[in-house]
Every structure is written in structure tokens, then in C-alpha cells.
Motif scaffolding. Structure first.
Motif, PDB file in Angstrom:
ATOM      1  N   LEU A  18       0.825  -1.206   0.000  1.00 57.51           N
ATOM      2  CA  LEU A  18       0.000   0.000   0.000  1.00 57.51           C
ATOM      3  C   LEU A  18       0.861   1.260   0.000  1.00 57.51           C
ATOM      4  O   LEU A  18       0.571   2.226  -0.720  1.00 57.51           O
ATOM      5  CB  LEU A  18      -0.929  -0.003   1.219  1.00 57.51           C
ATOM      6  N   ARG A  19       1.924   1.268   0.789  1.00 59.29           N
ATOM      7  CA  ARG A  19       2.800   2.448   0.835  1.00 59.29           C
ATOM      8  C   ARG A  19       3.493   2.677  -0.502  1.00 59.29           C
ATOM      9  O   ARG A  19       3.737   3.819  -0.903  1.00 59.29           O
ATOM     10  CB  ARG A  19       3.845   2.273   1.937  1.00 59.29           C
ATOM     11  N   SER A  20       3.812   1.593  -1.216  1.00 54.11           N
ATOM     12  CA  SER A  20       4.496   1.740  -2.506  1.00 54.11           C
ATOM     13  C   SER A  20       3.580   2.328  -3.581  1.00 54.11           C
ATOM     14  O   SER A  20       4.073   2.841  -4.593  1.00 54.11           O
ATOM     15  CB  SER A  20       5.036   0.383  -2.973  1.00 54.11           C
ATOM     16  N   ILE A  21       2.267   2.270  -3.340  1.00 54.32           N
ATOM     17  CA  ILE A  21       1.308   2.782  -4.329  1.00 54.32           C
ATOM     18  C   ILE A  21       0.664   4.083  -3.871  1.00 54.32           C
ATOM     19  O   ILE A  21       0.541   5.042  -4.650  1.00 54.32           O
ATOM     20  CB  ILE A  21       0.207   1.733  -4.612  1.00 54.32           C
ATOM     21  N   LEU A  22       0.256   4.135  -2.610  1.00 51.91           N
ATOM     22  CA  LEU A  22      -0.545   5.255  -2.109  1.00 51.91           C
ATOM     23  C   LEU A  22       0.193   6.085  -1.064  1.00 51.91           C
ATOM     24  O   LEU A  22      -0.410   6.951  -0.420  1.00 51.91           O
ATOM     25  CB  LEU A  22      -1.853   4.733  -1.502  1.00 51.91           C
ATOM     26  N   GLY A  23       1.479   5.831  -0.857  1.00 55.87           N
ATOM     27  CA  GLY A  23       2.246   6.558   0.152  1.00 55.87           C
ATOM     28  C   GLY A  23       2.368   8.041  -0.141  1.00 55.87           C
ATOM     29  O   GLY A  23       2.205   8.489  -1.284  1.00 55.87           O
ATOM     30  N   ARG A  24       2.692   8.813   0.895  1.00 55.09           N
ATOM     31  CA  ARG A  24       2.709  10.274   0.792  1.00 55.09           C
ATOM     32  C   ARG A  24       3.702  10.784  -0.243  1.00 55.09           C
ATOM     33  O   ARG A  24       3.441  11.773  -0.922  1.00 55.09           O
ATOM     34  CB  ARG A  24       3.038  10.862   2.166  1.00 55.09           C
ATOM     35  N   THR A  25       4.843  10.151  -0.373  1.00 57.43           N
ATOM     36  CA  THR A  25       5.888  10.675  -1.260  1.00 57.43           C
ATOM     37  C   THR A  25       5.894  10.021  -2.637  1.00 57.43           C
ATOM     38  O   THR A  25       6.756  10.323  -3.461  1.00 57.43           O
ATOM     39  CB  THR A  25       7.273  10.464  -0.611  1.00 57.43           C
ATOM     40  N   VAL A  26       4.944   9.138  -2.901  1.00 62.62           N
ATOM     41  CA  VAL A  26       4.930   8.398  -4.167  1.00 62.62           C
ATOM     42  C   VAL A  26       4.406   9.287  -5.306  1.00 62.62           C
ATOM     43  O   VAL A  26       3.307   9.844  -5.217  1.00 62.62           O
ATOM     44  CB  VAL A  26       4.072   7.124  -4.055  1.00 62.62           C
ATOM     45  N   GLN A  27       5.205   9.431  -6.357  1.00 58.98           N
ATOM     46  CA  GLN A  27       4.790  10.114  -7.575  1.00 58.98           C
ATOM     47  C   GLN A  27       4.418   9.065  -8.630  1.00 58.98           C
ATOM     48  O   GLN A  27       4.734   7.881  -8.483  1.00 58.98           O
ATOM     49  CB  GLN A  27       5.922  11.002  -8.099  1.00 58.98           C
ATOM     50  N   LEU A  28       3.778   9.515  -9.705  1.00 58.27           N
ATOM     51  CA  LEU A  28       3.386   8.571 -10.759  1.00 58.27           C
ATOM     52  C   LEU A  28       4.594   7.802 -11.280  1.00 58.27           C
ATOM     53  O   LEU A  28       4.519   6.593 -11.528  1.00 58.27           O
ATOM     54  CB  LEU A  28       2.707   9.315 -11.912  1.00 58.27           C
ATOM     55  N   SER A  29       5.721   8.499 -11.422  1.00 51.12           N
ATOM     56  CA  SER A  29       6.914   7.842 -11.963  1.00 51.12           C
ATOM     57  C   SER A  29       7.509   6.821 -10.991  1.00 51.12           C
ATOM     58  O   SER A  29       8.324   5.993 -11.392  1.00 51.12           O
ATOM     59  CB  SER A  29       7.969   8.892 -12.321  1.00 51.12           C
ATOM     60  N   ASP A  30       7.100   6.907  -9.711  1.00 55.06           N
ATOM     61  CA  ASP A  30       7.638   5.986  -8.701  1.00 55.06           C
ATOM     62  C   ASP A  30       6.791   4.728  -8.537  1.00 55.06           C
ATOM     63  O   ASP A  30       7.201   3.799  -7.819  1.00 55.06           O
ATOM     64  CB  ASP A  30       7.713   6.680  -7.326  1.00 55.06           C
ATOM     65  N   LEU A  31       5.635   4.691  -9.164  1.00 52.23           N
ATOM     66  CA  LEU A  31       4.725   3.565  -8.953  1.00 52.23           C
ATOM     67  C   LEU A  31       5.338   2.256  -9.428  1.00 52.23           C
ATOM     68  O   LEU A  31       6.026   2.220 -10.452  1.00 52.23           O
ATOM     69  CB  LEU A  31       3.409   3.793  -9.700  1.00 52.23           C
ATOM     70  N   PRO A  32       5.075   1.169  -8.718  1.00 52.45           N
ATOM     71  CA  PRO A  32       5.508  -0.140  -9.234  1.00 52.45           C
ATOM     72  C   PRO A  32       4.695  -0.506 -10.462  1.00 52.45           C
ATOM     73  O   PRO A  32       3.575  -0.017 -10.654  1.00 52.45           O
ATOM     74  CB  PRO A  32       5.193  -1.082  -8.062  1.00 52.45           C
ATOM     75  N   SER A  33       5.259  -1.334 -11.298  1.00 50.83           N
ATOM     76  CA  SER A  33       4.508  -1.842 -12.450  1.00 50.83           C
ATOM     77  C   SER A  33       3.643  -3.021 -12.010  1.00 50.83           C
ATOM     78  O   SER A  33       3.793  -3.534 -10.894  1.00 50.83           O
ATOM     79  CB  SER A  33       5.469  -2.285 -13.550  1.00 50.83           C
ATOM     80  N   ILE A  34       2.761  -3.445 -12.876  1.00 50.85           N
ATOM     81  CA  ILE A  34       1.955  -4.628 -12.570  1.00 50.85           C
ATOM     82  C   ILE A  34       2.864  -5.844 -12.390  1.00 50.85           C
ATOM     83  O   ILE A  34       2.657  -6.673 -11.492  1.00 50.85           O
ATOM     84  CB  ILE A  34       0.927  -4.891 -13.690  1.00 50.85           C
ATOM     85  N   GLN A  35       3.900  -5.940 -13.207  1.00 54.98           N
ATOM     86  CA  GLN A  35       4.833  -7.062 -13.071  1.00 54.98           C
ATOM     87  C   GLN A  35       5.572  -7.006 -11.740  1.00 54.98           C
ATOM     88  O   GLN A  35       5.800  -8.045 -11.093  1.00 54.98           O
ATOM     89  CB  GLN A  35       5.833  -7.058 -14.227  1.00 54.98           C
ATOM     90  N   ASP A  36       5.950  -5.792 -11.305  1.00 55.20           N
ATOM     91  CA  ASP A  36       6.585  -5.640  -9.989  1.00 55.20           C
ATOM     92  C   ASP A  36       5.677  -6.179  -8.885  1.00 55.20           C
ATOM     93  O   ASP A  36       6.136  -6.874  -7.966  1.00 55.20           O
ATOM     94  CB  ASP A  36       6.903  -4.172  -9.707  1.00 55.20           C
ATOM     95  N   LEU A  37       4.396  -5.853  -8.967  1.00 56.00           N
ATOM     96  CA  LEU A  37       3.451  -6.307  -7.958  1.00 56.00           C
ATOM     97  C   LEU A  37       3.278  -7.819  -8.017  1.00 56.00           C
ATOM     98  O   LEU A  37       3.180  -8.477  -6.970  1.00 56.00           O
ATOM     99  CB  LEU A  37       2.098  -5.606  -8.153  1.00 56.00           C
ATOM    100  N   LEU A  38       3.243  -8.375  -9.213  1.00 52.38           N
ATOM    101  CA  LEU A  38       3.112  -9.823  -9.347  1.00 52.38           C
ATOM    102  C   LEU A  38       4.310 -10.557  -8.742  1.00 52.38           C
ATOM    103  O   LEU A  38       4.174 -11.691  -8.269  1.00 52.38           O
ATOM    104  CB  LEU A  38       2.965 -10.207 -10.823  1.00 52.38           C
ATOM    105  N   GLU A  39       5.465  -9.912  -8.755  1.00 52.79           N
ATOM    106  CA  GLU A  39       6.669 -10.530  -8.208  1.00 52.79           C
ATOM    107  C   GLU A  39       6.813 -10.310  -6.703  1.00 52.79           C
ATOM    108  O   GLU A  39       7.695 -10.893  -6.070  1.00 52.79           O
ATOM    109  CB  GLU A  39       7.897  -9.980  -8.938  1.00 52.79           C
TER     110      GLU A  39
END
Length: 331
Positions: A288-309
Motif C-alpha cells: 500500500l505504501r508503494s502505491i498510495l504513500g505520501r511521497t509516491v509520484q506517478l513515476s515511482d509507482l511499481p509496475s503490474i509485473q513488480d506487484l506480481l513478483e
């Protein structure tokens, strides 16, 4: 008064004591009552005319947020007497297809029939009402309802305004979060690989059956150009994958904490430092922090493949229901 009565009689074609309310899409400037029979003819006439395979049981208009004129739902019994859902949907403002055109309508129908995946809820039949530019779909009825129904411990048939009361949701066990999350990610990854967005993803569009979950309505909502639900709150500059990741993050938050993230929330209160998080696994909080965290920008989001891994999801062994297998699920 007699004139008004005659006008309503002319538009509804019959008199009945059982009504639904319809609006401007029927030619009215304000909502009026229309009998069930006329409503069915208007929404599902092409499918039901001369077709004895489907026997209507009950309307499901109030079970979802999108009601007439955008979407209409009706519970019916199919050819093998199993329950199915008939859905009638109109084109949205972003639709580039002309549903009144037979060729383009057939193209859309072909897409809906051929886009199949073990964790995308199947489409049994596709019809068009060309003169009304409406799409009609037939799908199996999921008696257990959606992930949102599970979170709120509610019935799939209950009215939307009654079953999703504020504060009535409860988070899911981490094992279910991992399993449902992996299945949703696999389905979303498939849709993105086919050039489709998954921005309409939310807990009401993920249904549960036999211990598995399946995304539904994402394909037609995208192809018909429907506007996003207000609760989605996705930035317009987000790419298709970024929008899918953000939508998944909101779904994950609801599965973990039992409540929906509101459009005006920049960062969920549950992710703030020191916020109480009873029963929520650290692995879920990390995602959740990697997607919705306070400092997360669009360019910082994990990819779908990152999440699957991510171990929260990659450790899940997928077993698709044999009734819905159209290709082997990834291991």
C-alpha cells in the motif's frame, strides 16, 4: 391531468402496478414510473424477442451504483435453468464506436466474446439494440456477489444504498488479500497486454465464486467509453498501467481496512505514521505504501509485473475454476 395520463399511457404502452423509475433516456425531462414490461422491452427486447431460452426472475436495478440510463440488470434463468444476469448498457461520452452501425457493433461483440482469461468473468452471449445504441450481455450470476459484498457481509441482491453503509465494512484475512490480489493482477495484466485500460477496477467490479475472484465489466466499460466512478479519482495524466496500479491500490486498501478511499484523499489516513492498523499484515502495508504513500509520484509507482513478483502475491498458487478456464492460469 387527462393529457398527462394519456401521455404516460402512450409512452409506456400498458398499465401495470409494478414499476421502475426511468429518466431522460426514455424521452422524459424528469424521472417517471414505467411498468416492468415496457422497461424490459426497452432494455432487453432484442435478446428476448422470440427467445424462450431466458426466463426473467427479478430486477437487480438497485444492487449497483450505475442505474438507468447507463446500466440495467435483470436476474433470469438460462437454458440449463441456472441463474444468469442480463445487463443492458448504453454508450458513454468517450465511446468511439457507433453502436447503431452493424459492422462496428459486430466488432465490439467479437471482442467481448474473444477476450477471455481464467480470472475475467465470462460472457455467455452478446446482443445489440441498434436503434437504441445499447449493448446487452448475458453472464453467469455470482451468488456470493463482489469483493465489496464480502467486505460488507452483504447479499449480492441487496440494494446498493442499504448494504454499503459507511463504517460497515471489515478487512479481509491476509490469505484472501493475497489470493484475490494475485488473481486481479493477472486479469489486469492480461487486459493491459490487449491494449485495454483497467481504470474502472474497484471492489464492486470483482466478483467471487468458488473461492476465486474475477474482474467483470472492465472491458465493456472501457470500450463503451463510460466515465469513471467518482470514487476512482485517477489523475488524468496517468498512463494506462499507472491508472491500473492506482486502482489496484485503492482496491487493496479496501480489502485491508474495509473502507473505500475517497476521491479527495491524497494519502489514506491508515498509512500515516503512528496510525493504528489492527490485524493488517506488514506485507500488505508495504504494498500500500508503494502505491498510495505520501511521497509516491506517478513515476515511482511499481509496475503490474513488480506487484506480481511481490511475495504477498507471488507465493499464491493459482487454481482456476474448471467451469471458467479458457487458458491455463500462470503458476
Amino acid at each position: 391531468m387527462p393529457f398527462v395520463f394519456l401521455l404516460l399511457l402512450r409512452r409506456t404502452a400498458c398499465i401495470s402496478l409494478v414499476y421502475v423509475f426511468v429518466g431522460a433516456d426514455q424521452g422524459f425531462v424528469f424521472p417517471v414510473r414505467v411498468c416492468d414490461r415496457c422497461y424490459i422491452d426497452n432494455r432487453f427486447g432484442t435478446l428476448l424477442k422470440g427467445n424462450e431460452e431466458y426466463r426473467l426472475d427479478a430486477p437487480l436495478h438497485e444492487s449497483c451504483r450505475r442505474v438507468s440510463p447507463v446500466k440495467s440488470l435483470w436476474l433470469a434463468k438460462g437454458p440449463n435453468k441456472s441463474h444468469v444476469v442480463l445487463m443492458s448498457m448504453s454508450a458513454g461520452p468517450g465511446c468511439t464506436l457507433k453502436l447503431a452501425d452493424v459492422e462496428e457493433g459486430n466488432t465490439l461483440a467479437t471482442l467481448l466474446r474473444t477476450l477471455k482469461h481464467p480470472f475475467v468473468w465470462p460472457t455467455l452471449a452478446v446482443e445489440f439494440m441498434l436503434e437504441k445504441q445499447r449493448l446487452i450481455l448475458v453472464r453467469p450470476f455470482a451468488s456470493r456477489g463482489s469483493i465489496r459484498d464480502r467486505i460488507y457481509r452483504s447479499s449480492a441482491k441487496a440494494a446498493y444504498g442499504e448494504k454499503y453503509q459507511q463504517g460497515g465494512g471489515r478487512g479481509l484475512p491476509v490469505a484472501e488479500i493475497g489470493r484475490f490480489g494475485r488473481q486481479v493482477l493477472e486479469a489486469v495484466n492480461y487486459l493491459l497486454s490487449r491494449g485495454l485500460r483497467a481504470a474502472h477496477l474497484h471492489s464492486g467490479n470483482v466478483i467471487i465464486e468458488g473461492g476465486n475472484c474475477y474482474v467483470t465489466e472492465l472491458i465493456e466499460l472501457e470500450l463503451l467509453g463510460q466515465t469513471l466512478a467518482p470514487s476512482c479519482g485517477l489523475p488524468p495524466e496517468a498512463s494506462a498501467e499507472q491508472g491500473a496500479v492506482l486502482a489496484f491500490g485503492r482496491l487493496l486498501l479496501e480489502m485491508a481496512f474495509g473502507r473505500r478511499m475517497q476521491p479527495w484523499e491524497q494519502v489514506p489516513a491508515e498509512l500515516a505514521a503512528g496510525a493504528p492498523r489492527p490485524g493488517v499484515a506488514p506485507a500488505v502495508l508495504d504494498v500500500l505504501r508503494s502505491i498510495l504513500g505520501r511521497t509516491v509520484q506517478l513515476s515511482d509507482l511499481p509496475s503490474i509485473q513488480d506487484l506480481l513478483e511481490n511475495m504477498l502475491f507471488s507465493s499464491v498458487k493459482l487454481v482456476a475454476d474448471v467451469r471458467f478456464i479458457t487458458q491455463q492460469p500462470p503458476q
